[in-house]
Design an enzyme around this catalytic site. Structure first.
Site, PDB file in Angstrom:
ATOM      1  N   GLY A   1      -2.373 -16.053  -4.755  1.00 33.88           N
ATOM      2  CA  GLY A   1      -1.924 -14.896  -3.972  1.00 33.88           C
ATOM      3  C   GLY A   1      -3.028 -14.224  -3.179  1.00 33.88           C
TER       4      GLY A   1
ATOM      5  N   LYS B   1     -12.361  -5.853  12.008  1.00 29.78           N
ATOM      6  CA  LYS B   1     -13.156  -4.904  11.217  1.00 29.78           C
ATOM      7  C   LYS B   1     -14.574  -4.781  11.784  1.00 29.78           C
ATOM      8  CE  LYS B   1     -10.358  -6.011   7.207  1.00 29.78           C
ATOM      9  NZ  LYS B   1     -10.216  -6.907   6.051  1.00 29.78           N
TER      10      LYS B   1
ATOM     11  N   VAL C   1       0.837  -1.207   0.000  1.00 35.68           N
ATOM     12  CA  VAL C   1       0.000   0.000   0.000  1.00 35.68           C
ATOM     13  C   VAL C   1       0.870   1.256   0.000  1.00 35.68           C
ATOM     14  CG1 VAL C   1      -1.927   1.184   1.100  1.00 35.68           C
ATOM     15  CG2 VAL C   1      -1.732  -1.297   1.330  1.00 35.68           C
TER      16      VAL C   1
ATOM     17  N   VAL D   1     -10.963  -0.884   6.934  1.00 37.22           N
ATOM     18  CA  VAL D   1     -12.125  -1.758   6.729  1.00 37.22           C
ATOM     19  C   VAL D   1     -12.513  -1.727   5.251  1.00 37.22           C
ATOM     20  CG1 VAL D   1     -14.528  -2.239   7.335  1.00 37.22           C
ATOM     21  CG2 VAL D   1     -12.975  -1.297   9.056  1.00 37.22           C
TER      22      VAL D   1
ATOM     23  N   GLU E   1      -2.436 -15.867   2.439  1.00 39.61           N
ATOM     24  CA  GLU E   1      -1.035 -15.907   2.838  1.00 39.61           C
ATOM     25  C   GLU E   1      -0.625 -17.334   3.171  1.00 39.61           C
ATOM     26  OE1 GLU E   1      -0.167 -12.985   5.789  1.00 39.61           O
ATOM     27  OE2 GLU E   1      -1.374 -11.486   4.736  1.00 39.61           O
TER      28      GLU E   1
ATOM     29  N   GLY F   1      -5.527  -4.833  -1.819  1.00 43.26           N
ATOM     30  CA  GLY F   1      -4.689  -4.514  -2.980  1.00 43.26           C
ATOM     31  C   GLY F   1      -4.068  -3.149  -2.781  1.00 43.26           C
TER      32      GLY F   1
ATOM     33  N   GLU G   1     -10.033   4.933   7.102  1.00 40.66           N
ATOM     34  CA  GLU G   1     -10.958   4.369   6.107  1.00 40.66           C
ATOM     35  C   GLU G   1     -10.405   3.076   5.493  1.00 40.66           C
ATOM     36  OE1 GLU G   1     -14.224   5.864   4.820  1.00 40.66           O
ATOM     37  OE2 GLU G   1     -14.084   3.706   4.520  1.00 40.66           O
TER      38      GLU G   1
HETATM   39  P1  NAP Z   1       3.606  -4.640   3.683  1.00 44.26           P
HETATM   40  O1  NAP Z   1       3.592  -4.856   2.212  1.00 44.26           O
HETATM   41  O2  NAP Z   1       4.043  -5.755   4.573  1.00 44.26           O
HETATM   42  O3  NAP Z   1       4.568  -3.379   3.966  1.00 44.26           O
HETATM   43  C1  NAP Z   1       4.969  -2.982   5.238  1.00 44.26           C
HETATM   44  C2  NAP Z   1       5.977  -1.855   5.121  1.00 44.26           C
HETATM   45  O4  NAP Z   1       6.285  -1.378   6.426  1.00 44.26           O
HETATM   46  C3  NAP Z   1       7.317  -2.266   4.475  1.00 44.26           C
HETATM   47  O5  NAP Z   1       7.765  -1.255   3.614  1.00 44.26           O
HETATM   48  C4  NAP Z   1       8.262  -2.409   5.674  1.00 44.26           C
HETATM   49  O6  NAP Z   1       9.596  -2.048   5.405  1.00 44.26           O
HETATM   50  C5  NAP Z   1       7.687  -1.397   6.628  1.00 44.26           C
HETATM   51  N1  NAP Z   1       7.949  -1.788   8.019  1.00 44.26           N
HETATM   52  C6  NAP Z   1       7.460  -2.867   8.677  1.00 44.26           C
HETATM   53  N2  NAP Z   1       7.934  -2.920   9.925  1.00 44.26           N
HETATM   54  C7  NAP Z   1       8.755  -1.840  10.060  1.00 44.26           C
HETATM   55  C8  NAP Z   1       9.561  -1.330  11.106  1.00 44.26           C
HETATM   56  N3  NAP Z   1       9.643  -1.972  12.279  1.00 44.26           N
HETATM   57  N4  NAP Z   1      10.254  -0.195  10.899  1.00 44.26           N
HETATM   58  C9  NAP Z   1      10.208   0.447   9.712  1.00 44.26           C
HETATM   59  N5  NAP Z   1       9.465   0.015   8.664  1.00 44.26           N
HETATM   60  C10 NAP Z   1       8.754  -1.114   8.843  1.00 44.26           C
HETATM   61  O7  NAP Z   1       2.188  -4.156   4.215  1.00 44.26           O
HETATM   62  P2  NAP Z   1       0.915  -3.662   3.354  1.00 44.26           P
HETATM   63  O8  NAP Z   1       0.280  -4.813   2.682  1.00 44.26           O
HETATM   64  O9  NAP Z   1       1.324  -2.489   2.543  1.00 44.26           O
HETATM   65  O10 NAP Z   1      -0.070  -3.194   4.530  1.00 44.26           O
HETATM   66  C11 NAP Z   1       0.190  -2.030   5.291  1.00 44.26           C
HETATM   67  C12 NAP Z   1      -0.970  -1.768   6.253  1.00 44.26           C
HETATM   68  O11 NAP Z   1      -2.158  -1.555   5.512  1.00 44.26           O
HETATM   69  C13 NAP Z   1      -1.266  -2.916   7.227  1.00 44.26           C
HETATM   70  O12 NAP Z   1      -1.676  -2.406   8.458  1.00 44.26           O
HETATM   71  C14 NAP Z   1      -2.417  -3.639   6.549  1.00 44.26           C
HETATM   72  O13 NAP Z   1      -3.246  -4.332   7.470  1.00 44.26           O
HETATM   73  C15 NAP Z   1      -3.153  -2.462   5.935  1.00 44.26           C
HETATM   74  N6  NAP Z   1      -3.983  -2.830   4.785  1.00 44.26           N
HETATM   75  C16 NAP Z   1      -3.421  -3.499   3.758  1.00 44.26           C
HETATM   76  C17 NAP Z   1      -4.197  -3.860   2.670  1.00 44.26           C
HETATM   77  C18 NAP Z   1      -3.596  -4.601   1.500  1.00 44.26           C
HETATM   78  O14 NAP Z   1      -4.315  -4.882   0.543  1.00 44.26           O
HETATM   79  N7  NAP Z   1      -2.316  -4.906   1.504  1.00 44.26           N
HETATM   80  C19 NAP Z   1      -5.574  -3.528   2.649  1.00 44.26           C
HETATM   81  C20 NAP Z   1      -6.119  -2.820   3.719  1.00 44.26           C
HETATM   82  C21 NAP Z   1      -5.301  -2.474   4.786  1.00 44.26           C
HETATM   83  P3  NAP Z   1      10.536  -2.919   4.412  1.00 44.26           P
HETATM   84  O15 NAP Z   1       9.898  -2.769   3.063  1.00 44.26           O
HETATM   85  O16 NAP Z   1      11.856  -2.264   4.470  1.00 44.26           O
HETATM   86  O17 NAP Z   1      10.495  -4.305   4.950  1.00 44.26           O
END
Ligand code: NAP
Length: 442
Positions: free
Chosen positions: A188, A206, A17, A133, A191, A312, A130
């Site tokens: 994909g 949520k 994201v 959820v 997980e 996504g 926003e």
């Molecule tokens: P992600 O792909 O796992 O990315 C996490 C990012 O945070 C990475 O860039 C990581 O750094 C960084 N990070 C993690 N721990 C860290 C730390 N201790 N210090 C500094 N940086 C740190 O996660 P995502 O899928 O983008 O999701 C992000 C958030 O949005 C989550 O809370 C998730 O629940 C929420 N969300 C995601 C989606 C979705 O579709 N993916 C949908 C709704 C909500 P590195 O890259 O250097 O490892």
């Protein structure tokens, strides 16, 4: 023309994201500025690993591992790291420094939301979420703002795309749960460790957020009854289909008058996540694949349905940007942060206080009088039967006949149903209770 002021934006996380949020902030800076009334300058991006490959090509000098310093220099902070720490400490630090915060972190909000909302209220800044959820779907703002002059009575949500994909696969192909899960992992959608999705924990987080905004009372994970989809079998899906239903994992928040023995007569909110039979003509039944949807019932608005991509990078970034522009406008125009309404003071009720219809599958001996015995037992427990269907099977080896009974009840309390099922199990004509599932929307 007056020069627009510049607001510094700190981005914490550059994964699925975060990378898309950074891209939009840079590529669309020209269109975002006049809508916001300020230039949104991406001041820096905090990550774990400075050398990691990113989905988007971004200037190297934006990256840092020092989130704490970055947050202290920002007017607006976007938290997209996920997890509890250091996300929680960095959000608190941002709030205490007077920055408004946008996050998509439902796990953190469900675990510690009330403390964070309180800090934001005290500091007069916004904490918006926003994206937490149903990804791209604008659902929290409509509940909080557009419906603030109405009374919401019930919210039913398909808020986890992974489980909706699995159940949809099972429904359309007849696959067993394990095979549908393997397919979701291959594509994909799930997980490697799918526990948070298939056990319903993600949907429960949520549900707590939806219930809190819908009923103006802070609910957390402890208030949510949670049952996942791991025990839903291909036979359950097939039987549901034959009876005109589809099985969905629903997050439900509804205002009820309790029927449970301890709480009878009390008004409260039932917040729960469980596999649910929905009539195939219900609007939520048409939500296929990994899509999400939330169905809201309000006293004056009636029924509303919100549908779209629940996850996504790019769709979720849309929700994050919406929150960001809104928080930035408030900084430009002045005024306090958006205070969440917590004037409802309605208690969360335990699962046995809820009433719903049930679907019950029974494997019974094929003997005369069995149907009457079972119907009488249901009546004795105050559970009335709406539909009862019988199918006869003959075992090819033993030549013994057995019957499968499928029962749909009228609305009954959890307690009455549990007692009925226990009594049914004890009948000598019952081989096994093959499934007990709740029914909504019938
Ligand atoms: P992600 O792909 O796992 O990315 C996490 C990012 O945070 C990475 O860039 C990581 O750094 C960084 N990070 C993690 N721990 C860290 C730390 N201790 N210090 C500094 N940086 C740190 O996660 P995502 O899928 O983008 O999701 C992000 C958030 O949005 C989550 O809370 C998730 O629940 C929420 N969300 C995601 C989606 C979705 O579709 N993916 C949908 C709704 C909500 P590195 O890259 O250097 O490892």
């Amino acid at each position: 023309m007056t020069e627009l002021r510049t607001l510094k934006v700190a981005l914490l996380g550059c994964g699925n994201v975060g990378a898309q949020v950074a891209r939009i902030l840079i590529d669309d800076a020209g269109t975002l500025a006049p809508r916001t009334g300020a230039r949104l300058e991406l001041a820096g991006i905090a990550v774990r690993n400075l050398d990691a490959e990113r989905d988007v090509d971004l200037p190297r000098d934006l990256f840092t591992t020092d989130g704490e310093t970055l947050v202290k220099e920002a007017d607006l902070v976007i938290e997209l790291m996920g997890g509890i720490e250091p996300a929680r400490s960095l959000i608190l630090s941002a709030i205490q420094n007077g920055a408004s915060v946008v996050t998509g972190n439902k796990a953190l909000l469900a675990a510690d939301g009330p403390a964070l909302y309180e800090e934001a209220d005290k500091a007069g800044v916004e904490l918006s979420y926003e994206a937490a959820v149903a990804g791209a779907i604008p659902i929290l703002r409509p509940i909080r703002d557009s419906l603030s002059g109405d009374r919401i009575t019930r919210v039913l949500g398909i808020v986890n795309g992974t489980t909706n994909f699995i159940l949809d696969q099972m429904d359309s192909t007849g696959a067993q749960f394990a095979d549908a899960l393997a397919e979701a992992q291959r594509l994909g959608y799930a997980e490697a460790d799918p526990t948070a999705d298939v056990e319903g924990h993600d949907a429960a987080a949520k549900a707590a957020i939806l219930a809190s905004l819908s009923f103006h009372t802070r609910f957390d994970l402890e208030n949510v009854y949670c049952e996942g989809i791991t025990r839903v079998s291909a036979a359950d899906i097939a039987a549901a289909k034959e009876a005109g239903f589809v099985i969905k994992l629903l997050a439900i928040a509804e205002k009820i008058t309790a029927t449970g023995t301890e709480t009878a007569g009390n008004e409260g909110v039932s917040v729960r996540v469980h596999p649910t039979l929905l009539p195939r003509e219900h609007p939520l039944a048409a939500v296929r694949g990994a899509f999400n949807a939330v169905f809201v019932e309000a006293e004056n608005a009636g029924e509303l349905m919100f549908y779209g991509q629940g996850a996504g990078g790019t769709p979720t970034a849309s929700a994050v940007l919406g929150d960001l522009v809104s928080a930035a406008r408030r900084i430009v125009l002045g005024g306090p942060g958006r205070i969440e309404s917590t004037t409802g003071h309605v208690p969360a009720l335990p699962i046995d206080a809820a009433t719903t219809s049930y679907y019950i599958g029974l494997d019974v001996a094929d003997q005369p009088g069995v149907l009457a015995k079972i119907a009488q037992l249901f009546a004795e427990h105050g559970v009335s039967i709406e539909i009862m269907r019988q199918t006869i099977h003959r075992d090819a080896d033993s030549n013994v006949e057995s019957a499968e009974l499928r029962i749909v009840t009228h609305r009954a309390s959890e307690a009455a149903l549990a007692a009925t099922v226990e009594a049914v199990k004890a009948l000598d004509v019952i081989n096994s209770v093959t499934s007990v599932l709740r029914v909504e929307g019938a």
